[in-house]
Scaffold this motif. Structure first.
Motif, PDB file in Angstrom:
ATOM      1  N   TRP A 152       7.495 -12.639  -8.491  1.00 31.64           N
ATOM      2  CA  TRP A 152       6.927 -13.103  -6.978  1.00 31.64           C
ATOM      3  C   TRP A 152       6.881 -14.477  -6.777  1.00 31.64           C
ATOM      4  O   TRP A 152       7.528 -14.987  -5.687  1.00 31.64           O
ATOM      5  N   GLY A 153       6.839 -15.295  -7.707  1.00 30.70           N
ATOM      6  CA  GLY A 153       7.161 -16.722  -7.862  1.00 30.70           C
ATOM      7  C   GLY A 153       8.465 -17.162  -7.501  1.00 30.70           C
ATOM      8  O   GLY A 153       8.607 -17.845  -6.654  1.00 30.70           O
ATOM      9  N   ALA A 166      12.767  -5.537  -8.969  1.00 31.33           N
ATOM     10  CA  ALA A 166      11.460  -5.481  -9.294  1.00 31.33           C
ATOM     11  C   ALA A 166      10.896  -4.053  -8.806  1.00 31.33           C
ATOM     12  O   ALA A 166       9.961  -3.538  -9.505  1.00 31.33           O
ATOM     13  N   ALA A 167      11.292  -3.692  -7.642  1.00 28.26           N
ATOM     14  CA  ALA A 167      11.178  -2.292  -7.026  1.00 28.26           C
ATOM     15  C   ALA A 167      11.519  -1.168  -7.865  1.00 28.26           C
ATOM     16  O   ALA A 167      11.000  -0.207  -7.968  1.00 28.26           O
ATOM     17  N   LYS A 168      12.493  -1.476  -8.647  1.00 27.30           N
ATOM     18  CA  LYS A 168      13.029  -0.402  -9.602  1.00 27.30           C
ATOM     19  C   LYS A 168      11.960  -0.202 -10.494  1.00 27.30           C
ATOM     20  O   LYS A 168      11.805   0.899 -11.058  1.00 27.30           O
ATOM     21  N   PHE A 224       7.433  -4.173  -6.505  1.00 26.29           N
ATOM     22  CA  PHE A 224       7.592  -4.310  -5.289  1.00 26.29           C
ATOM     23  C   PHE A 224       7.830  -3.116  -4.617  1.00 26.29           C
ATOM     24  O   PHE A 224       7.969  -2.154  -5.211  1.00 26.29           O
ATOM     25  N   PRO A 225       7.378  -3.143  -3.386  1.00 28.56           N
ATOM     26  CA  PRO A 225       7.162  -1.761  -2.632  1.00 28.56           C
ATOM     27  C   PRO A 225       8.611  -1.145  -2.477  1.00 28.56           C
ATOM     28  O   PRO A 225       9.856  -1.519  -2.776  1.00 28.56           O
ATOM     29  N   SER A 226       8.492   0.410  -2.696  1.00 29.33           N
ATOM     30  CA  SER A 226       9.610   1.177  -2.883  1.00 29.33           C
ATOM     31  C   SER A 226      10.664   0.885  -1.618  1.00 29.33           C
ATOM     32  O   SER A 226      12.004   1.272  -1.887  1.00 29.33           O
ATOM     33  N   ILE A 227      10.293   0.425  -0.583  1.00 23.96           N
ATOM     34  CA  ILE A 227      11.342   0.062   0.404  1.00 23.96           C
ATOM     35  C   ILE A 227      12.476  -0.714   0.073  1.00 23.96           C
ATOM     36  O   ILE A 227      13.575  -0.706   0.528  1.00 23.96           O
ATOM     37  N   VAL A 252       0.111  -7.536  -2.827  1.00 25.78           N
ATOM     38  CA  VAL A 252       1.808  -6.870  -2.953  1.00 25.78           C
ATOM     39  C   VAL A 252       1.803  -6.109  -4.165  1.00 25.78           C
ATOM     40  O   VAL A 252       2.256  -4.856  -4.084  1.00 25.78           O
ATOM     41  N   PHE A 253       1.424  -6.465  -5.363  1.00 23.66           N
ATOM     42  CA  PHE A 253       1.551  -5.859  -6.553  1.00 23.66           C
ATOM     43  C   PHE A 253       0.742  -4.651  -6.548  1.00 23.66           C
ATOM     44  O   PHE A 253       1.230  -3.473  -6.798  1.00 23.66           O
ATOM     45  N   PHE A 254      -0.431  -4.591  -6.089  1.00 26.47           N
ATOM     46  CA  PHE A 254      -1.155  -3.259  -5.910  1.00 26.47           C
ATOM     47  C   PHE A 254      -0.880  -2.606  -4.933  1.00 26.47           C
ATOM     48  O   PHE A 254      -0.906  -1.269  -5.153  1.00 26.47           O
ATOM     49  N   TYR A 255      -0.654  -3.026  -3.887  1.00 24.57           N
ATOM     50  CA  TYR A 255       0.212  -2.072  -2.922  1.00 24.57           C
ATOM     51  C   TYR A 255       1.405  -1.561  -3.261  1.00 24.57           C
ATOM     52  O   TYR A 255       1.407  -0.371  -2.900  1.00 24.57           O
ATOM     53  N   SER A 256       2.230  -2.256  -3.950  1.00 20.49           N
ATOM     54  CA  SER A 256       3.539  -1.500  -4.382  1.00 20.49           C
ATOM     55  C   SER A 256       3.194  -0.449  -5.291  1.00 20.49           C
ATOM     56  O   SER A 256       3.772   0.677  -5.488  1.00 20.49           O
ATOM     57  N   ARG A 257       2.310  -0.621  -6.449  1.00 19.65           N
ATOM     58  CA  ARG A 257       2.005   0.573  -7.209  1.00 19.65           C
ATOM     59  C   ARG A 257       1.162   1.650  -6.544  1.00 19.65           C
ATOM     60  O   ARG A 257       1.729   2.955  -6.787  1.00 19.65           O
TER      61      ARG A 257
END
Length: 440
Positions: free
Chosen positions: A90-91, A312-314, A318-321, A426-431
């Motif tokens: 993220w940073g 990160a999405a892998k 990060f969100p699956s999109i 973003v992290f918790f939404y991604s999970r």
């Protein structure tokens, strides 16, 4: 329009290009404003050792852990858990995305030198309506170029990198010829700043950090490398090349003009110095070099900013999109996100320039955590496997990264911490979204 891999030369150019952007052209003034020649040499010695050990950390990690691609994210994740890994990603993404806006602004500010007059200001400081239109067109051209394939974009960057080295070589050659040893000695012991040498060195450290931001470029694109051995080699070669240019540009400048005079120059100060040596062509050469330089750096950083959310999405950070790629293997959702954020930031620059400057400063500090985590992971791996030679290399890299955090200052670290806290959403939404995909 393929997914072909990137070779050593292109990887090295990406590392070099991402580090050598606009900063080098203002480096003489930036350093002269806070330090004499003595502090300058000390700062370069500390930075040279520190940044090389950080490069060695990246080199050896790519060989010891070839299973981990996109090191800035995956090294932090592997060493310290999912949340810390996300914070690193993220940073890094936020720093790169907001930071590259500055490249476009500076490029069109340079264009203004050739088009503006006291009566008609078209591009100004890169924050006019004309600059917004021009920079927006540039952003979406780069968007299209990257979407055609990572290797193709890297090849264009290689050509641009070679082009931007030319004005640097001209400046170094002219400064070397005009170099006066007696003047350099006077700048060496110039105490008119009335600031202790150690504090001057500290003030220089963050300047030297910013010009080396991008050292991790080859590692971020490690999954795209033709040969994994080239990743570490490109990192070290890029750092050595950039370090050589930086030291020569700043040290030679102290032998051409007095420190106080350099400190009072308008940036890009290299243009002013070269104009003193060869006349108006000096300003034109450096300004063209600046435009080419920041354009190629923008391309490099766009590649990095596109890759990180995908990696990160892998791992569901990060969100699956952001797992979506196009027919050329480019993480297209990440690319769209980066380009849209840059476009919004450019609009903000046009109307709220002061707010953007502060945000840029805060976001730049955010890259210090990823650098520290890479060094710490290397130290952890070295201790775990009892690699005595690597332990002390990693220890120096960790000390250097920790020193940079100290040099940044408490206020900027606290402000950047607020952006990290925002990232937790973003992290918790991604999970949550990844779990929903699995359940569906």
């Amino acid at each position: 329009m393929s997914t072909a891999k990137i070779g050593l030369l292109s990887l090295t150019a990406l590392v070099f290009s991402s580090m050598v952007g606009s900063g080098v052209f203002s480096l003489p003034q930036n350093m002269a404003a806070v330090a004499n020649g003595q502090a300058l040499l000390m700062a370069w010695l500390i930075t040279g050792v520190g940044i090389l050990f950080l490069a060695f950390a990246l080199l050896f990690l790519t060989r010891q852990r070839p299973d981990l691609d996109g090191g800035i994210y995956n090294y932090a994740r592997e060493g310290f858990g999912e949340l810390i890994g996300f914070c690193s990603a993220w940073g890094y993404w936020l720093c790169t995305t907001i930071g590259i806006v500055g490249y476009v602004v500076i490029a069109f500010s340079g264009v203004g030198l050739f088009t503006d007059s006291p009566e008609h200001v078209y591009f100004g400081e890169g924050n006019t309506l004309y600059a917004l239109i021009g920079s927006s067109i540039f952003v979406w051209i780069v968007h299209w170029l990257v979407s055609q394939g990572i290797k193709e974009a890297a090849l264009v960057n290689l050509i641009a990198t070679i082009a931007k080295i030319v004005p640097l070589v001209i400046f170094i050659a002219c400064s070397f010829i005009a170099f006066k040893l007696d003047l350099f000695k006077l700048n060496l012991i110039d105490f008119t700043l009335q600031v202790p040498v150690w504090e001057q060195v500290r003030n220089l450290m963050l300047i030297t950090l910013w010009v080396f931001t991008g050292i991790e470029g080859a590692v971020v694109l490690s999954s795209r490398a033709k040969n994994r051995q080239d990743i570490g080699r490109a990192t070290v070669l890029g750092v050595l090349l950039a370090l050589s240019f930086y030291v020569m540009v700043t040290v030679l400048a102290y032998g051409v003009t007095g420190r106080a005079e350099i400190a009072n120059m308008h940036n890009p100060s290299m243009a002013t110095i070269l104009e003193q040596l060869i006349g108006l062509p000096g300003t034109i050469i450096i300004t063209l070099g600046l435009i080419i330089s920041v354009s190629s750096s923008y391309l490099s950083w766009t590649l990095f900013a596109t890759e990180i959310p995908f990696l990160a999405a892998k791992n569901k950070a990060f969100p699956s999109i952001f797992l979506k790629t196009n027919q050329n293997g480019v993480p297209i959702a990440s690319l769209w996100l980066t380009s849209i954020v840059v476009q919004i930031s450019l609009i903000a620059v046009c109307f709220f320039d002061k707010n953007y400057t502060q945000l840029l400063l805060i976001s730049s500090v955010m890259i210090l955590l990823p650098y520290f985590l890479v060094s710490a992971f290397y130290l952890k791996e070295s201790v775990k496997h009892k690699r005595s030679k690597h332990i002390w290399i990693a220890a120096v890299a960790v000390i250097y990264a920790a020193w940079l955090l100290y040099a940044a200052g408490v206020s900027l670290l606290l402000l950047s911490g607020c952006l990290y806290l925002l990232g937790l959403l973003v992290f918790f939404y991604s999970r949550f979204t990844h779990k929903k995909v699995v359940f569906d």
